[in-house]
Enzyme design. Structure first.
Site, PDB file in Angstrom:
ATOM      1  N   CYS A  42      37.057  47.766  38.229  1.00 19.48           N
ATOM      2  CA  CYS A  42      37.134  46.445  38.849  1.00 19.48           C
ATOM      3  C   CYS A  42      35.748  46.020  39.335  1.00 19.48           C
ATOM      4  O   CYS A  42      34.910  46.851  39.670  1.00 19.48           O
ATOM      5  CB  CYS A  42      38.120  46.475  40.031  1.00 19.48           C
ATOM      6  SG  CYS A  42      38.370  44.847  40.796  1.00 19.48           S
ATOM      7  N   ASP A  44      35.116  44.714  42.078  1.00 12.59           N
ATOM      8  CA  ASP A  44      35.095  44.844  43.542  1.00 12.59           C
ATOM      9  C   ASP A  44      33.840  45.586  44.025  1.00 12.59           C
ATOM     10  O   ASP A  44      33.527  46.676  43.531  1.00 12.59           O
ATOM     11  CB  ASP A  44      36.360  45.607  43.984  1.00 12.59           C
ATOM     12  CG  ASP A  44      36.613  45.483  45.474  1.00 12.59           C
ATOM     13  OD1 ASP A  44      35.712  45.870  46.256  1.00 12.59           O
ATOM     14  OD2 ASP A  44      37.689  45.002  45.866  1.00 12.59           O
ATOM     15  N   ARG A  46      33.304  47.217  46.512  1.00 10.77           N
ATOM     16  CA  ARG A  46      33.554  48.491  47.201  1.00 10.77           C
ATOM     17  C   ARG A  46      33.826  49.642  46.238  1.00 10.77           C
ATOM     18  O   ARG A  46      34.113  50.760  46.664  1.00 10.77           O
ATOM     19  CB  ARG A  46      34.749  48.320  48.149  1.00 10.77           C
ATOM     20  CG  ARG A  46      34.513  47.274  49.231  1.00 10.77           C
ATOM     21  CD  ARG A  46      35.822  46.865  49.894  1.00 10.77           C
ATOM     22  NE  ARG A  46      36.697  46.150  48.960  1.00 10.77           N
ATOM     23  CZ  ARG A  46      37.900  45.659  49.301  1.00 10.77           C
ATOM     24  NH1 ARG A  46      38.352  45.827  50.525  1.00 10.77           N
ATOM     25  NH2 ARG A  46      38.622  45.014  48.406  1.00 10.77           N
ATOM     26  N   HIS A  98      41.839  50.428  41.565  1.00 12.78           N
ATOM     27  CA  HIS A  98      41.723  50.819  42.981  1.00 12.78           C
ATOM     28  C   HIS A  98      42.846  50.178  43.769  1.00 12.78           C
ATOM     29  O   HIS A  98      43.348  49.109  43.416  1.00 12.78           O
ATOM     30  CB  HIS A  98      40.349  50.434  43.546  1.00 12.78           C
ATOM     31  CG  HIS A  98      40.113  48.951  43.658  1.00 12.78           C
ATOM     32  ND1 HIS A  98      40.186  48.267  44.849  1.00 12.78           N
ATOM     33  CD2 HIS A  98      39.831  48.012  42.719  1.00 12.78           C
ATOM     34  CE1 HIS A  98      39.933  46.978  44.639  1.00 12.78           C
ATOM     35  NE2 HIS A  98      39.719  46.793  43.356  1.00 12.78           N
ATOM     36  N   CYS A 101      43.508  46.080  45.586  1.00 16.48           N
ATOM     37  CA  CYS A 101      42.725  45.237  44.671  1.00 16.48           C
ATOM     38  C   CYS A 101      43.079  43.767  44.911  1.00 16.48           C
ATOM     39  O   CYS A 101      44.246  43.379  44.832  1.00 16.48           O
ATOM     40  CB  CYS A 101      43.019  45.625  43.221  1.00 16.48           C
ATOM     41  SG  CYS A 101      42.112  44.625  42.020  1.00 16.48           S
TER      42      CYS A 101
HETATM   43 CO    CO Z   1      39.913  45.037  42.416  1.00 17.32          CO
END
Ligand code: CO
Length: 217
Positions: A42, A44, A46, A98, A101
């Site tokens: 992803c 993301d 993080r 993850h 999400c």
């Molecule tokens: Co995500």
């Protein structure tokens, strides 16, 4: 430019740090890369691929998009897979989702965020595919966690079904497809018990990974 001075300073410190341990690290890497792994994760912020698995530049080929989707007609993702498999000859493709999400959450809640809604339509297809299984999970947090896990399994299977992976297996190339999920809350990866190494085991491992999931809390 001036506002990003800190990032450029960070970069200098990072490069200096690596060179202090291995002076010709970047010089050697500039000639070739030979990563063993392709990471599909992803976007993301993080979930930084290299840091999570402790790999240096040159060791991990990476593709990231919102909700770590592998869409059959996505030329971007397909091109990454094709280059990784045919040219770099990676031995492993890791689809890593993850928990928590935002993309999966938006898909589940049918949020109206703009253009991204069309991308997340594919995630909603996964949710609809498993609607009867998901209807048995009452707690919303648990349900979202399960959707994140199911989405990884579905995308790993999508990787296996690409012409690229199918042809690699047909010619006997060593290539495994894995499904993992990352916990933002503890920094740990969890193996979703899906590791597919050839076409003949695709259907059975897909089923056993779903059974494994259903046995989890
Ligand atoms: Co995500």
């Amino acid at each position: 430019m001036r506002a990003l001075k800190n990032l450029l300073e960070n970069n200098k410190a990072w490069a200096d740090g690596i060179k202090s341990v291995e002076p010709d690290f970047f010089e050697k890497l500039s000639h070739q890369q030979s990563p063993e792994y392709l990471w599909i994760g992803c976007s993301d912020s993080r979930v930084p691929a290299n840091q999570i698995v402790g790999l240096l530049p040159g060791e991990l080929f990476v593709h990231r998009n919102v909700a770590n989707m592998v869409v059959h007609t996505d030329l971007n993702c397909l091109s990454v897979i094709q280059y990784a498999v045919d040219v770099l000859k990676v031995k492993h493709i890791i689809v890593c989702g993850h928990y928590s999400c935002g993309g999966v959450d938006a898909a589940f809640k049918n949020l109206k965020l703009g253009l991204i809604d069309n991308w997340l339509r594919h995630t909603q297809d996964v949710i609809e595919k498993y609607s009867s299984l998901l209807s048995k999970i009452i707690d919303e947090h648990a349900k979202l966690n399960r959707i994140c896990e199911l989405n990884v399994i579905e995308q790993a299977v999508n990787v296996c079904k690409t012409t690229i992976v199918q042809q690699a297996w047909e010619r006997g190339q060593e290539l495994s497809v894995h499904g993992w999920i990352y916990g933002l809350h503890n920094g740990l990866l969890k193996d979703l018990n899906i590791c597919i190494t050839n076409n003949s085991e695709l259907a059975s491992i897909y089923q056993s990974s779903l059974t494994y999931l259903s046995e989890q809390n």
